[in-house]
Enzyme design. Structure first.
Site, PDB file in Angstrom:
ATOM      1  N   LEU A   1      -0.609   6.769   4.393  1.00  0.00           N
ATOM      2  CA  LEU A   1       0.069   5.474   4.381  1.00  0.00           C
ATOM      3  C   LEU A   1      -0.889   4.323   4.095  1.00  0.00           C
ATOM      4  O   LEU A   1      -1.895   4.149   4.794  1.00  0.00           O
ATOM      5  CB  LEU A   1       0.765   5.241   5.728  1.00  0.00           C
ATOM      6  CG  LEU A   1       1.528   3.922   5.873  1.00  0.00           C
ATOM      7  CD1 LEU A   1       2.691   3.870   4.899  1.00  0.00           C
ATOM      8  CD2 LEU A   1       2.003   3.737   7.306  1.00  0.00           C
ATOM      9  N   ASP A   2      -0.559   3.551   3.052  1.00  0.00           N
ATOM     10  CA  ASP A   2      -1.296   2.333   2.688  1.00  0.00           C
ATOM     11  C   ASP A   2      -2.790   2.585   2.483  1.00  0.00           C
ATOM     12  O   ASP A   2      -3.615   1.701   2.746  1.00  0.00           O
ATOM     13  CB  ASP A   2      -1.096   1.245   3.752  1.00  0.00           C
ATOM     14  CG  ASP A   2       0.346   0.805   3.869  1.00  0.00           C
ATOM     15  OD1 ASP A   2       1.061   0.864   2.857  1.00  0.00           O
ATOM     16  OD2 ASP A   2       0.760   0.397   4.974  1.00  0.00           O
ATOM     17  N   ALA A   3      -3.144   3.773   2.013  1.00  0.00           N
ATOM     18  CA  ALA A   3      -4.559   4.118   1.861  1.00  0.00           C
ATOM     19  C   ALA A   3      -4.886   4.604   0.457  1.00  0.00           C
ATOM     20  O   ALA A   3      -5.961   5.151   0.232  1.00  0.00           O
ATOM     21  CB  ALA A   3      -4.963   5.173   2.885  1.00  0.00           C
TER      22      ALA A   3
END
EC number: 3.5.1.10
Length: 296
Positions: A239-241
């Site tokens: 997530l969001d990486a």
């Protein structure tokens, strides 16, 4: 929605390449392009001392060549083989229209911005369709002459599999070069992240890696930050990486409340997403591991 086509003189064959660094790479590529009669109009290079990799983006005026992009690719395969088995490369024709599908939810600021840029000829691609998990933005999409698909999502995350299957079906029907999560606000399942790897682009309303996940402006307010920002990145299962394409910030102070941060942050989100998407469509981004090289 189609942006106006570029004049023939602006048509480019764009080579992007990454390979383990060593002496002679630039000379070999330049010699090849000279031998086929290519007029280089853009050339950018980056050598990463940490990874030992070399990256380049070269744009050749298409009208300077007597061969098409397919034959150019075939001839370059031999050069890439000489550079080594780890070499990663693409060769694209800017005259071939690219396709974009947008995924949205309720917030429309990024959607409005991208539709306006496409209508003004600022995006080198056609927006083929917009898919939303809420019907709120259907009217504005249809006003631009585009098809809006409403795919409702159950509240229970465990029951969203069929909805994601339908989204995948609608997106894949256009075989897009970019799948843009324009504040879609849904976490893509791992299999979709893999299926759209290198094509799914997200705008996160935070200067990552700070404040990942939901309600980042509220997180920023609680921490009393003095800068808020936005991040455009490729979507991965983490997530969001995913690899970061573009970021920007704006200053805030103690007098700003959450609603002020949200209002100011939306302006940054629009700019960051439009830049990142344009660079992706212009083949200006090379991904290596968790990082990107962006020849903006």
């Amino acid at each position: 929605m189609s942006s106006p086509a570029a004049p023939d003189d602006d048509r480019r064959y764009v080579l992007t390449l990454g390979t383990p660094d060593r002496t002679g790479i630039v000379a070999r590529i330049s010699t090849f392009l000279a031998e086929v009669g290519g007029s280089i109009v853009e050339a950018a290079y980056h050598a990463d001392p940490d990874t030992g990799w070399f990256f380049t983006r070269q744009a050749v005026r298409a009208s300077s060549l007597e061969i098409g992009v397919d034959e150019l690719r075939e001839r370059f395969r031999a050069v890439a083989a000489e550079l080594g088995p780890e070499t990663e490369w693409t060769l694209q024709d800017s005259g071939e229209r690219k396709r974009v599908v947008l995924l949205v939810s309720k917030e429309g600021h990024c959607l409005h911005d991208l539709l306006g840029r496409a209508a003004g000829g600022e995006l080198p691609a056609d927006i083929c369709a917009v898919i939303g998990n809420h019907p709120d933005l259907a009217e504005v999409v249809e006003a631009h002459g585009l098809t809006f698909h409403h795919v409702p999502f159950p509240k229970d995350p465990a029951e969203r599999g069929p909805a994601f299957d339908r989204v995948r079906e609608l997106v894949d029907a256009h075989d897009p070069h970019a799948v843009v999560l324009a504040r879609f606000m849904q976490v893509l399942p791992e299999e979709l992240c893999a299926h759209w790897a290198g094509r799914a682009i997200n705008i996160h309303h935070s200067f990552l890696p700070s404040f990942v996940g939901a309600r980042p402006y509220h997180q920023a307010f609680a921490r009393g930050v003095k800068l808020i920002g936005a991040t455009c990145h490729y979507v991965t299962a983490e997530l969001d990486a995913g690899p970061i394409i573009e970021q920007d910030v704006i200053r805030v102070d103690h007098s700003d409340e959450v609603r002020d941060m949200v209002r100011q942050g939306r302006d940054i989100e629009k700019l960051v997403l439009s830049r990142g998407l344009r660079w992706h469509l212009e083949d200006r981004i090379l991904v290596h591991g968790r990082k990107t090289v962006v020849f903006s």
